[in-house]
Design a protein around this motif. Structure first.
Motif, PDB file in Angstrom:
ATOM      1  N   ALA A 178      18.923  28.264  -2.854  1.00  0.00           N
ATOM      2  CA  ALA A 178      18.476  27.684  -4.123  1.00  0.00           C
ATOM      3  C   ALA A 178      18.676  28.669  -5.272  1.00  0.00           C
ATOM      4  O   ALA A 178      19.112  28.282  -6.368  1.00  0.00           O
ATOM      5  N   ARG A 230      16.353  22.635  -2.004  1.00  0.00           N
ATOM      6  CA  ARG A 230      14.931  22.345  -2.204  1.00  0.00           C
ATOM      7  C   ARG A 230      14.466  21.240  -1.264  1.00  0.00           C
ATOM      8  O   ARG A 230      13.321  21.241  -0.789  1.00  0.00           O
ATOM      9  N   HIS A 252       8.556  20.850  -3.616  1.00  0.00           N
ATOM     10  CA  HIS A 252       9.987  21.062  -3.385  1.00  0.00           C
ATOM     11  C   HIS A 252      10.761  19.740  -3.481  1.00  0.00           C
ATOM     12  O   HIS A 252      11.856  19.689  -4.060  1.00  0.00           O
TER      13      HIS A 252
END
Length: 295
Positions: free
Chosen positions: A28, A44, A63
């Motif tokens: 990420a 995520r 997330h």
């Protein structure tokens, strides 16, 4: 046991959630630096799935909501829908299955092919949470052939395990065993250690229901060892199944010890819905041991 070497964060979330969180967090960061919102969205989403397995439902929601926003910003309704499906599952296990069902229903008209099959499978899982077994089986019947044709084995193993549970609740033990064994084989092939342990725990449950106690306990032992290594939330359920099986064959001291640990584990996880049932199981074990005060 196979140790997975997968470098796909979504697959790693089904194999080793703690590793998946760290790996996906790195991905990420790299995606954010490269201004690649699609890659960051996928990372995520993987962090969200792994967080569910670690019983961090609030973290999972954060997330997955981030994954949705990133996918929408990048103009990918498909990736956004993938994250929304997993968020609906978090909503369901968090105690709001009817809201989860509404969220999936809103998505379905715009979905096609494999993505629609995944949505049907997720909807079926929510039906199972609601005790609507026939509706769950109908959903799995719609989803599984599509997943097979697409060779979407990551989703297929999960869906087979879920359908096996429905068959087990309906006392269709041969069908349940067939689904669990196929899920087990797929997990071995893909190197999904956590999902493999779940499949083996499920096999222990159905073998116990069929009266094959030694085989059931062997599967429980295999699953328990891996759950402890991976520190996932499935341990409390497994200990409950073990305690029920041991009590059914008169192994009272062993059943009581398993039930005591199950209560402690579920208290740690704050699983308030399941705790009364497991406390009742512990009380039964204490009664059979002659400890009426503790019961």
């Amino acid at each position: 046991m196979t140790t997975t070497t997968v470098d796909d964060p979504l697959a790693l979330a089904e194999a080793d959630p703690e590793r998946a969180v760290a790996f996906a967090a790195t991905l990420a960061r790299r995606a954010r630096a490269a201004r690649d919102p699609l890659a960051e969205s996928t990372a995520r989403r993987a962090m969200g799935i792994a967080s569910v397995h670690l019983n961090h439902l609030g973290t999972a929601s954060r997330h997955l909501n981030a994954a949705i926003r990133l996918a929408e910003r990048a103009g990918s309704p498909e990736l956004a829908a993938e994250a929304r499906l997993r968020l609906a599952f978090v909503t369901s296990v968090g105690g709001r299955p009817r809201q989860a069902l509404r969220e999936i229903e809103e998505l379905l008209p715009g979905l096609h092919g494999v993505l629609r099959a995944r949505a049907e499978a997720q909807k079926a899982a929510v039906f199972n949470h609601l005790g609507r077994r026939a509706d769950a089986l109908a959903g799995y019947r719609a989803a599984i052939p599509v997943l097979r044709r697409a060779q979407d084995h990551l989703w297929l193993q999960r869906v087979l395990s879920n359908r096996g549970i429905v068959h087990g609740y309906r006392q269709e033990f041969a069908a349940a065993e067939t689904d669990f064994r196929e899920a087990e084989a797929l997990c071995r092939e893909l190197g999904l250690d956590l999902s493999l342990a779940i499949a083996r725990g499920n096999l222990g449950w159905v073998m116990g229901a069929r009266g094959d106690v030694p085989t059931a306990l062997r599967y429980f032992d295999q699953a328990e060892a891996r759950f402890r290594e991976l520190r996932t939330h499935q341990l409390g359920w497994l200990l409950t199944d073990r305690a029920e099986l041991l009590l059914s064959v008169g192994l009272v001291a062993e059943a009581r010890a398993a039930a005591e640990e199950a209560v402690a584990e579920l208290e740690r996880l704050r699983r308030a819905i399941l705790l009364p049932e497991v406390r009742l199981l512990l009380a039964r074990a204490a009664t059979m041991a002659g400890d009426h005060e503790d019961a």
